[in-house]
Design a protein around this motif. Structure first.
Motif, PDB file in Angstrom:
ATOM      1  N   GLN A  46     -54.155 -62.763  -5.206  1.00 11.36           N
ATOM      2  CA  GLN A  46     -54.217 -61.908  -6.024  1.00 11.36           C
ATOM      3  C   GLN A  46     -54.059 -60.421  -4.836  1.00 11.36           C
ATOM      4  OE1 GLN A  46     -55.256 -61.720  -9.881  1.00 11.36           O
ATOM      5  NE2 GLN A  46     -54.627 -59.489  -8.603  1.00 11.36           N
ATOM      6  N   ARG A  47     -54.771 -60.585  -4.211  1.00 14.28           N
ATOM      7  CA  ARG A  47     -53.896 -59.466  -2.890  1.00 14.28           C
ATOM      8  C   ARG A  47     -53.203 -58.559  -2.601  1.00 14.28           C
ATOM      9  NH1 ARG A  47     -58.966 -58.094   0.367  1.00 14.28           N
ATOM     10  NH2 ARG A  47     -57.544 -57.149   1.951  1.00 14.28           N
ATOM     11  N   LEU A  48     -52.185 -59.759  -2.184  1.00  9.38           N
ATOM     12  CA  LEU A  48     -50.939 -59.686  -2.868  1.00  9.38           C
ATOM     13  C   LEU A  48     -49.919 -59.100  -3.855  1.00  9.38           C
ATOM     14  CD1 LEU A  48     -48.383 -59.339  -0.564  1.00  9.38           C
ATOM     15  CD2 LEU A  48     -47.766 -62.574  -1.550  1.00  9.38           C
ATOM     16  N   ARG A  49     -50.439 -59.678  -4.819  1.00  4.18           N
ATOM     17  CA  ARG A  49     -49.942 -59.364  -5.713  1.00  4.18           C
ATOM     18  C   ARG A  49     -50.820 -57.964  -5.718  1.00  4.18           C
ATOM     19  NH1 ARG A  49     -51.132 -64.322  -9.638  1.00  4.18           N
ATOM     20  NH2 ARG A  49     -49.565 -65.518  -9.923  1.00  4.18           N
ATOM     21  N   TRP A  50     -51.488 -57.406  -6.139  1.00  6.84           N
ATOM     22  CA  TRP A  50     -52.527 -55.675  -5.639  1.00  6.84           C
ATOM     23  C   TRP A  50     -51.199 -54.967  -4.933  1.00  6.84           C
ATOM     24  CZ3 TRP A  50     -57.558 -57.494  -5.208  1.00  6.84           C
ATOM     25  CH2 TRP A  50     -58.658 -57.646  -6.936  1.00  6.84           C
ATOM     26  N   LYS A  51     -51.462 -55.482  -3.516  1.00  5.58           N
ATOM     27  CA  LYS A  51     -49.954 -54.971  -3.188  1.00  5.58           C
ATOM     28  C   LYS A  51     -48.735 -54.327  -2.649  1.00  5.58           C
ATOM     29  CE  LYS A  51     -51.546 -53.606   1.228  1.00  5.58           C
ATOM     30  NZ  LYS A  51     -52.282 -52.708   2.516  1.00  5.58           N
ATOM     31  N   ILE A  52     -47.948 -55.689  -3.319  1.00  2.00           N
ATOM     32  CA  ILE A  52     -46.887 -55.201  -3.946  1.00  2.00           C
ATOM     33  C   ILE A  52     -46.965 -54.023  -5.033  1.00  2.00           C
ATOM     34  CG2 ILE A  52     -45.712 -57.647  -3.184  1.00  2.00           C
ATOM     35  CD1 ILE A  52     -45.639 -58.278  -5.577  1.00  2.00           C
ATOM     36  N   GLU A  53     -48.216 -53.339  -6.145  1.00  2.00           N
ATOM     37  CA  GLU A  53     -47.872 -53.132  -7.274  1.00  2.00           C
ATOM     38  C   GLU A  53     -47.790 -51.497  -6.416  1.00  2.00           C
ATOM     39  OE1 GLU A  53     -50.798 -53.122  -9.719  1.00  2.00           O
ATOM     40  OE2 GLU A  53     -50.321 -55.333 -10.518  1.00  2.00           O
ATOM     41  N   TYR A  54     -48.553 -51.049  -4.836  1.00  3.55           N
ATOM     42  CA  TYR A  54     -48.314 -49.690  -4.542  1.00  3.55           C
ATOM     43  C   TYR A  54     -48.074 -49.431  -3.302  1.00  3.55           C
ATOM     44  CZ  TYR A  54     -52.723 -51.276  -2.668  1.00  3.55           C
ATOM     45  OH  TYR A  54     -53.554 -52.257  -2.194  1.00  3.55           O
ATOM     46  N   THR A  55     -47.405 -50.291  -2.964  1.00  4.90           N
ATOM     47  CA  THR A  55     -46.950 -50.279  -1.106  1.00  4.90           C
ATOM     48  C   THR A  55     -45.726 -51.442  -1.489  1.00  4.90           C
ATOM     49  OG1 THR A  55     -47.193 -52.542  -0.351  1.00  4.90           O
ATOM     50  CG2 THR A  55     -49.011 -50.908  -0.237  1.00  4.90           C
ATOM     51  N   ASN A  56     -44.984 -50.805  -0.188  1.00  5.70           N
ATOM     52  CA  ASN A  56     -43.287 -51.446   0.132  1.00  5.70           C
ATOM     53  C   ASN A  56     -43.331 -53.185   1.070  1.00  5.70           C
ATOM     54  OD1 ASN A  56     -44.111 -50.146   2.532  1.00  5.70           O
ATOM     55  ND2 ASN A  56     -41.960 -49.594   3.039  1.00  5.70           N
ATOM     56  N   VAL A  57     -44.973 -53.617   1.089  1.00  4.94           N
ATOM     57  CA  VAL A  57     -44.597 -54.533   2.004  1.00  4.94           C
ATOM     58  C   VAL A  57     -43.847 -55.383   1.403  1.00  4.94           C
ATOM     59  CG1 VAL A  57     -46.505 -56.127   0.066  1.00  4.94           C
ATOM     60  CG2 VAL A  57     -46.481 -55.531   2.608  1.00  4.94           C
ATOM     61  N   VAL A  58     -43.312 -56.138   0.301  1.00  4.78           N
ATOM     62  CA  VAL A  58     -42.138 -56.589  -0.045  1.00  4.78           C
ATOM     63  C   VAL A  58     -41.200 -56.704   1.663  1.00  4.78           C
ATOM     64  CG1 VAL A  58     -42.779 -57.439  -2.012  1.00  4.78           C
ATOM     65  CG2 VAL A  58     -40.757 -55.682  -1.099  1.00  4.78           C
ATOM     66  N   TYR A  59     -40.653 -56.192   2.164  1.00  2.00           N
ATOM     67  CA  TYR A  59     -40.151 -55.503   3.141  1.00  2.00           C
ATOM     68  C   TYR A  59     -39.997 -57.348   3.699  1.00  2.00           C
ATOM     69  CZ  TYR A  59     -43.133 -53.620   6.570  1.00  2.00           C
ATOM     70  OH  TYR A  59     -44.515 -53.322   6.887  1.00  2.00           O
ATOM     71  N   SER A  60     -41.290 -56.995   4.014  1.00  2.00           N
ATOM     72  CA  SER A  60     -41.673 -58.346   5.429  1.00  2.00           C
ATOM     73  C   SER A  60     -41.153 -59.950   4.929  1.00  2.00           C
ATOM     74  CB  SER A  60     -43.379 -58.487   5.704  1.00  2.00           C
ATOM     75  OG  SER A  60     -43.697 -57.718   6.324  1.00  2.00           O
ATOM     76  N   LEU A  61     -40.890 -60.187   3.700  1.00  2.00           N
ATOM     77  CA  LEU A  61     -39.948 -61.352   2.811  1.00  2.00           C
ATOM     78  C   LEU A  61     -38.950 -60.998   2.588  1.00  2.00           C
ATOM     79  CD1 LEU A  61     -43.301 -61.418   0.024  1.00  2.00           C
ATOM     80  CD2 LEU A  61     -42.972 -62.825   2.307  1.00  2.00           C
TER      81      LEU A  61
ATOM     82  N   THR B 271     -29.856 -57.837  -1.471  1.00  2.00           N
ATOM     83  CA  THR B 271     -29.405 -57.244  -3.188  1.00  2.00           C
ATOM     84  C   THR B 271     -30.553 -56.815  -3.605  1.00  2.00           C
ATOM     85  OG1 THR B 271     -29.100 -59.436  -3.848  1.00  2.00           O
ATOM     86  CG2 THR B 271     -27.016 -58.830  -2.911  1.00  2.00           C
ATOM     87  N   LEU B 272     -30.617 -55.945  -4.811  1.00  2.00           N
ATOM     88  CA  LEU B 272     -31.673 -56.254  -6.207  1.00  2.00           C
ATOM     89  C   LEU B 272     -31.655 -56.901  -6.306  1.00  2.00           C
ATOM     90  CD1 LEU B 272     -30.805 -52.142  -7.381  1.00  2.00           C
ATOM     91  CD2 LEU B 272     -32.110 -52.868  -5.234  1.00  2.00           C
ATOM     92  N   GLY B 273     -30.747 -57.999  -6.857  1.00  2.00           N
ATOM     93  CA  GLY B 273     -31.654 -59.240  -7.083  1.00  2.00           C
ATOM     94  C   GLY B 273     -32.345 -59.876  -6.035  1.00  2.00           C
ATOM     95  N   GLN B 274     -32.315 -60.389  -5.490  1.00  3.68           N
ATOM     96  CA  GLN B 274     -33.144 -61.121  -4.233  1.00  3.68           C
ATOM     97  C   GLN B 274     -34.140 -60.164  -3.598  1.00  3.68           C
ATOM     98  OE1 GLN B 274     -29.682 -60.179  -1.159  1.00  3.68           O
ATOM     99  NE2 GLN B 274     -30.526 -62.247   0.051  1.00  3.68           N
ATOM    100  N   LEU B 275     -34.122 -58.515  -3.712  1.00  2.02           N
ATOM    101  CA  LEU B 275     -35.232 -58.225  -4.437  1.00  2.02           C
ATOM    102  C   LEU B 275     -36.126 -58.638  -5.371  1.00  2.02           C
ATOM    103  CD1 LEU B 275     -37.811 -55.759  -3.241  1.00  2.02           C
ATOM    104  CD2 LEU B 275     -35.993 -54.227  -4.181  1.00  2.02           C
ATOM    105  N   GLN B 276     -35.641 -58.475  -7.028  1.00  4.71           N
ATOM    106  CA  GLN B 276     -36.197 -58.726  -8.307  1.00  4.71           C
ATOM    107  C   GLN B 276     -36.733 -59.885  -7.892  1.00  4.71           C
ATOM    108  OE1 GLN B 276     -34.604 -57.765 -11.193  1.00  4.71           O
ATOM    109  NE2 GLN B 276     -35.503 -59.622 -12.883  1.00  4.71           N
TER     110      GLN B 276
END
Length: 200
Positions: free
Chosen positions: A117-132, A138-143
């Motif tokens: 749940q915290r991770l889901r909130w985090k990706i809504e307002y930060t760029n934290v997915v860069y770690s994954l 590609t934008l497809g991979q990001l999505q």
């Protein structure tokens, strides 16, 4: 009587398009904290204990302090989560990375559910997915990373329009062929530091 304090670590990755958590005998990694090392050093030690990982790189965040009812073998436990990109995990060591939906019998389900749940909130307002993600994607991979974490599909056109409007990624000028589709543009994050931005 002196209380026992432990560290519990929820390790996340998105592997084959699925949000997965590393488990040891059905539990998240944990370690008693004696105070001789810092909390961050103890978290690093737990990450290095994971088979196949030779790095402690990845975004980390302290979650909360677990009560005795949630702490398992400890009187009190401090929970963290760490994000690791799929390419950092050798294929031969991925069998212990369990899909979140398959964790119904884990004694650590409460802490993992809260971490998700915290991770889901985090990706809504930060760029934290860069770690994954790898450095270039590609934008497809990001999505697909967002969809794996959120547990639901996103509209392709709206997602791409929003991401590009935020200015958090830049076009590398290169293209990548994925299957039979035409080559897709390759992007990279402008910064690999946590940035606050309204993504979703």
């Amino acid at each position: 009587m002196k209380q026992t304090i432990g560290i519990k670590l929820v390790l996340f990755s998105v592997i084959d398009g699925t949000l997965r958590i590393y488990l040891e005998s059905g539990k998240v990694p944990s370690l008693a904290w004696t105070g001789e090392k810092s909390l961050d050093q103890t978290v690093d030690e737990l990450v290095r204990r994971v088979p196949g990982l030779a790095t402690d790189q990845g975004y980390r965040e302290q979650l909360y302090t677990l009560s005795s009812a949630e702490a398992g073998e400890y009187d009190v436990a401090i929970a963290y989560y760490v994000l690791l990109a799929e390419h950092k995990i050798p294929v031969s060591f991925r069998s212990r990375w369990v899909a979140y939906e398959a964790m119904t019998d884990s004694p650590d389900l409460v802490v993992v559910t809260y971490a998700v749940q915290r991770l889901r909130w985090k990706i809504e307002y930060t760029n934290v997915v860069y770690s994954l993600l790898p450095a270039a994607f590609t934008l497809g991979q990001l999505q697909r990373i967002y969809e794996a974490i959120l547990g639901k599909p996103l509209d392709k056109r709206n997602f791409r329009k929003k991401i590009l409007s935020l200015g958090i990624v830049k076009d590398t000028g290169k293209k990548k062929r994925l299957g039979r589709a035409r080559p897709a543009e390759v992007y990279t994050f402008k910064t690999h530091k946590l940035t606050y931005v309204e993504v979703l």
